[in-house]
Design a protein around this motif. Sequence first.
Motif, PDB file in Angstrom:
ATOM      1  N   THR A 171       1.363  26.366   6.999  1.00 58.02           N
ATOM      2  CA  THR A 171       2.444  27.040   6.714  1.00 58.02           C
ATOM      3  C   THR A 171       2.450  28.168   7.801  1.00 58.02           C
ATOM      4  OG1 THR A 171       0.908  28.675   5.297  1.00 58.02           O
ATOM      5  CG2 THR A 171       2.391  27.016   4.150  1.00 58.02           C
ATOM      6  N   GLY A 172       3.262  29.323   7.881  1.00 56.20           N
ATOM      7  CA  GLY A 172       3.389  30.132   9.068  1.00 56.20           C
ATOM      8  C   GLY A 172       3.957  29.532  10.345  1.00 56.20           C
ATOM      9  N   VAL A 173       4.709  28.715  10.216  1.00 53.89           N
ATOM     10  CA  VAL A 173       5.413  28.016  11.493  1.00 53.89           C
ATOM     11  C   VAL A 173       6.217  28.957  12.117  1.00 53.89           C
ATOM     12  CG1 VAL A 173       6.676  25.989  12.154  1.00 53.89           C
ATOM     13  CG2 VAL A 173       5.000  25.432  10.285  1.00 53.89           C
ATOM     14  N   PRO A 174       6.226  28.953  13.276  1.00 47.91           N
ATOM     15  CA  PRO A 174       7.067  29.796  14.149  1.00 47.91           C
ATOM     16  C   PRO A 174       8.347  29.242  14.281  1.00 47.91           C
ATOM     17  CG  PRO A 174       5.713  28.648  15.732  1.00 47.91           C
ATOM     18  CD  PRO A 174       5.290  28.453  14.396  1.00 47.91           C
ATOM     19  N   ASP A 175       9.382  30.480  14.462  1.00 53.72           N
ATOM     20  CA  ASP A 175      11.019  30.091  14.512  1.00 53.72           C
ATOM     21  C   ASP A 175      11.128  28.881  15.647  1.00 53.72           C
ATOM     22  OD1 ASP A 175      10.993  32.006  12.603  1.00 53.72           O
ATOM     23  OD2 ASP A 175      11.917  33.417  13.716  1.00 53.72           O
ATOM     24  N   ALA A 176      10.495  28.796  16.615  1.00 57.31           N
ATOM     25  CA  ALA A 176      10.762  27.928  17.564  1.00 57.31           C
ATOM     26  C   ALA A 176      10.710  26.566  17.105  1.00 57.31           C
ATOM     27  CB  ALA A 176       9.679  28.162  18.750  1.00 57.31           C
ATOM     28  N   MET A 177       9.835  26.223  15.953  1.00 56.30           N
ATOM     29  CA  MET A 177       9.686  24.909  15.534  1.00 56.30           C
ATOM     30  C   MET A 177      10.644  24.591  14.376  1.00 56.30           C
ATOM     31  SD  MET A 177       5.753  24.248  15.171  1.00 56.30           S
ATOM     32  CE  MET A 177       4.793  23.826  16.748  1.00 56.30           C
ATOM     33  N   THR A 178      11.524  25.510  13.837  1.00 53.19           N
ATOM     34  CA  THR A 178      12.168  25.468  12.672  1.00 53.19           C
ATOM     35  C   THR A 178      13.876  25.523  13.260  1.00 53.19           C
ATOM     36  OG1 THR A 178      11.997  27.903  12.032  1.00 53.19           O
ATOM     37  CG2 THR A 178      10.501  26.267  11.208  1.00 53.19           C
ATOM     38  N   PHE A 179      13.893  25.848  14.419  1.00 50.68           N
ATOM     39  CA  PHE A 179      15.300  25.875  15.129  1.00 50.68           C
ATOM     40  C   PHE A 179      16.334  25.000  14.661  1.00 50.68           C
ATOM     41  CE2 PHE A 179      18.284  25.106  18.388  1.00 50.68           C
ATOM     42  CZ  PHE A 179      19.117  26.295  18.257  1.00 50.68           C
ATOM     43  N   LEU A 180      15.794  23.681  14.742  1.00 45.91           N
ATOM     44  CA  LEU A 180      16.796  22.614  14.557  1.00 45.91           C
ATOM     45  C   LEU A 180      17.101  22.493  12.868  1.00 45.91           C
ATOM     46  CD1 LEU A 180      15.177  19.726  16.413  1.00 45.91           C
ATOM     47  CD2 LEU A 180      17.378  20.829  17.071  1.00 45.91           C
ATOM     48  N   GLY A 181      16.413  23.419  12.108  1.00 44.94           N
ATOM     49  CA  GLY A 181      17.000  23.468  10.537  1.00 44.94           C
ATOM     50  C   GLY A 181      17.804  24.738  10.662  1.00 44.94           C
ATOM     51  N   ASN A 182      18.109  25.362  11.420  1.00 43.00           N
ATOM     52  CA  ASN A 182      19.030  26.429  11.350  1.00 43.00           C
ATOM     53  C   ASN A 182      20.727  25.746  11.302  1.00 43.00           C
ATOM     54  OD1 ASN A 182      17.324  28.293  11.538  1.00 43.00           O
ATOM     55  ND2 ASN A 182      17.303  28.566  13.527  1.00 43.00           N
ATOM     56  N   THR A 183      21.612  26.710  10.985  1.00 45.64           N
ATOM     57  CA  THR A 183      22.930  25.925  10.809  1.00 45.64           C
ATOM     58  C   THR A 183      24.012  26.567  11.647  1.00 45.64           C
ATOM     59  OG1 THR A 183      23.484  27.303   8.798  1.00 45.64           O
ATOM     60  CG2 THR A 183      22.568  25.078   8.407  1.00 45.64           C
ATOM     61  N   SER A 259      11.337  21.166  11.084  1.00 43.86           N
ATOM     62  CA  SER A 259      12.366  22.368  10.849  1.00 43.86           C
ATOM     63  C   SER A 259      13.136  22.300   9.406  1.00 43.86           C
ATOM     64  CB  SER A 259      13.463  21.938  11.824  1.00 43.86           C
ATOM     65  OG  SER A 259      12.821  21.683  13.383  1.00 43.86           O
ATOM     66  N   ARG A 260      13.125  21.515   8.855  1.00 43.21           N
ATOM     67  CA  ARG A 260      13.769  21.052   7.707  1.00 43.21           C
ATOM     68  C   ARG A 260      13.069  21.825   6.352  1.00 43.21           C
ATOM     69  NH1 ARG A 260      14.747  17.171   3.299  1.00 43.21           N
ATOM     70  NH2 ARG A 260      16.609  17.863   2.433  1.00 43.21           N
ATOM     71  N   MET A 261      11.548  21.529   6.283  1.00 42.93           N
ATOM     72  CA  MET A 261      10.791  22.025   5.294  1.00 42.93           C
ATOM     73  C   MET A 261      10.006  23.150   5.725  1.00 42.93           C
ATOM     74  SD  MET A 261      11.279  19.366   3.370  1.00 42.93           S
ATOM     75  CE  MET A 261       9.993  19.886   2.187  1.00 42.93           C
ATOM     76  N   GLY A 262       9.963  23.448   6.929  1.00 49.86           N
ATOM     77  CA  GLY A 262       9.371  24.998   7.373  1.00 49.86           C
ATOM     78  C   GLY A 262       7.816  24.799   7.197  1.00 49.86           C
ATOM     79  N   VAL A 263       7.159  23.455   6.991  1.00 50.22           N
ATOM     80  CA  VAL A 263       5.754  23.611   7.225  1.00 50.22           C
ATOM     81  C   VAL A 263       5.257  22.265   7.921  1.00 50.22           C
ATOM     82  CG1 VAL A 263       5.686  24.804   4.830  1.00 50.22           C
ATOM     83  CG2 VAL A 263       5.913  22.416   4.785  1.00 50.22           C
ATOM     84  N   GLY A 264       4.033  21.912   7.747  1.00 51.23           N
ATOM     85  CA  GLY A 264       3.498  20.858   8.397  1.00 51.23           C
ATOM     86  C   GLY A 264       3.037  20.121   7.146  1.00 51.23           C
ATOM     87  N   ASP A 265       3.546  19.208   6.624  1.00 47.07           N
ATOM     88  CA  ASP A 265       3.167  18.696   5.241  1.00 47.07           C
ATOM     89  C   ASP A 265       2.668  17.214   5.413  1.00 47.07           C
ATOM     90  OD1 ASP A 265       2.893  17.698   2.744  1.00 47.07           O
ATOM     91  OD2 ASP A 265       5.076  17.097   2.399  1.00 47.07           O
ATOM     92  N   PRO A 266       0.853  17.227   5.150  1.00 49.35           N
ATOM     93  CA  PRO A 266       0.321  16.091   5.442  1.00 49.35           C
ATOM     94  C   PRO A 266       0.426  14.893   4.367  1.00 49.35           C
ATOM     95  CG  PRO A 266      -1.174  17.650   4.292  1.00 49.35           C
ATOM     96  CD  PRO A 266       0.210  18.510   4.733  1.00 49.35           C
ATOM     97  N   GLN A 267       1.379  15.251   3.355  1.00 50.63           N
ATOM     98  CA  GLN A 267       1.774  14.282   2.195  1.00 50.63           C
ATOM     99  C   GLN A 267       3.075  13.834   2.486  1.00 50.63           C
ATOM    100  OE1 GLN A 267      -0.920  13.697   0.351  1.00 50.63           O
ATOM    101  NE2 GLN A 267      -2.062  15.586   0.907  1.00 50.63           N
ATOM    102  N   GLY A 268       3.709  14.268   3.555  1.00 49.79           N
ATOM    103  CA  GLY A 268       5.136  13.684   3.868  1.00 49.79           C
ATOM    104  C   GLY A 268       4.857  12.206   4.590  1.00 49.79           C
ATOM    105  N   GLY A 269       6.206  11.561   4.318  1.00 49.17           N
ATOM    106  CA  GLY A 269       6.379  10.474   5.148  1.00 49.17           C
ATOM    107  C   GLY A 269       5.966   9.267   4.284  1.00 49.17           C
ATOM    108  N   GLN A 270       5.267   9.334   3.258  1.00 51.28           N
ATOM    109  CA  GLN A 270       4.645   8.075   2.472  1.00 51.28           C
ATOM    110  C   GLN A 270       5.550   6.930   1.913  1.00 51.28           C
ATOM    111  OE1 GLN A 270       1.554   9.129  -0.197  1.00 51.28           O
ATOM    112  NE2 GLN A 270       1.146  11.164   0.631  1.00 51.28           N
TER     113      GLN A 270
END
Length: 343
Positions: A171-183, A259-270
């Motif tokens: 968690t605590g991902v900076p805004d630069a990594m979540t920009f593509l999730g903006n609208t 960008s979409r989730m706002g986190v780095g999820d190790p459980q994602g993509g399964q």
Amino acid sequence: MKTNVNDYVSPNSARAPAASGQDKKSVNLKQYLPSISTLGPLFALLAASIFFATQSDRFLTGQNFSLILQQVMVVGVIAIGQTLIILTAGIDLSCGMAMALGSVVMTKLCVDMGMNPYLAVLCGMAACVLIGYINGALVTMVKLPPFIVTLGTLNIAFAVTQLYSNAQTVTGVPDAMTFLGNTFQLGQTNITYGTVLMLGLYVLTWLFLRDTAPGRHIYAVGNNPEAARLTGIATNKVLVGVYMMAGLFYGIASLLSVSRMGVGDPQGGQTDNLDSITAVVLGGTSLFGGRGHILGTLIGVLIVGVFRNGLTLMGVSSVYQILVTGILVILAVATDQLTHKKG
């Protein structure tokens, strides 16, 4: 006698005998028309949209269509890489976990190590490209089947992701990594920048496959690798390049996921590996290789998204959504099998 390498073209490339006048105009027009394998999925998408529009007043709204695109943008980008691999008669089961590893690498380097976010993103993408290179090297040098190779790297990527992240969400991902999730607003509809990126990547890949020699080589290797080799195509280099290119798309999907989730999820993509294969097959790309259209994959991605969204609006359980998706996949593969035998 060697065959000219340019004799190998994609099914949608312009390659016809010399013509003049009206015939030439007809040939040029056909170059830009959708292929039959793309029209089938397109009709299915339109039919599904019409059906769900009659079942819910909320379906035919700009905001709902934007939501569908947001929901499929990660799998949509993964499916581009999956399409390239399937065009070479391969398959990649590791794509979802490669994406998850990339998202964890880029977020942990930035959040825990204090690395510049843009450099961290590049490192995450590099991890995905490395997995692609390993897959391609094992397929070409050790001559292992792609199914077995990517099944192995799927498990390796999953284990590395869990160990590196301690199975904890970053968690605590900076805004630069979540920009593509903006609208941004288009009329009354909010559209994410990630959606625009996904659509742009499809257009670029379409142009690459249609108008460049490396793109035609991918079709040639998938259609007949031995004939492609005899024409002078370095088939092993093409395959390794395709797997690495697919890894790059998985890396971009990692950034879209963050960008979409706002986190780095190790459980994602399964389940993203199966979802991407579903989209490619529904889009009309042949599992036998050498035949397919990248824009068909986009339609396949949208078919899955529309069905899940429409059934949700109707209040149908997610179990039935999976059931419908499975039926669609079987029908698409059966059609491909029958077409291949007939050919």
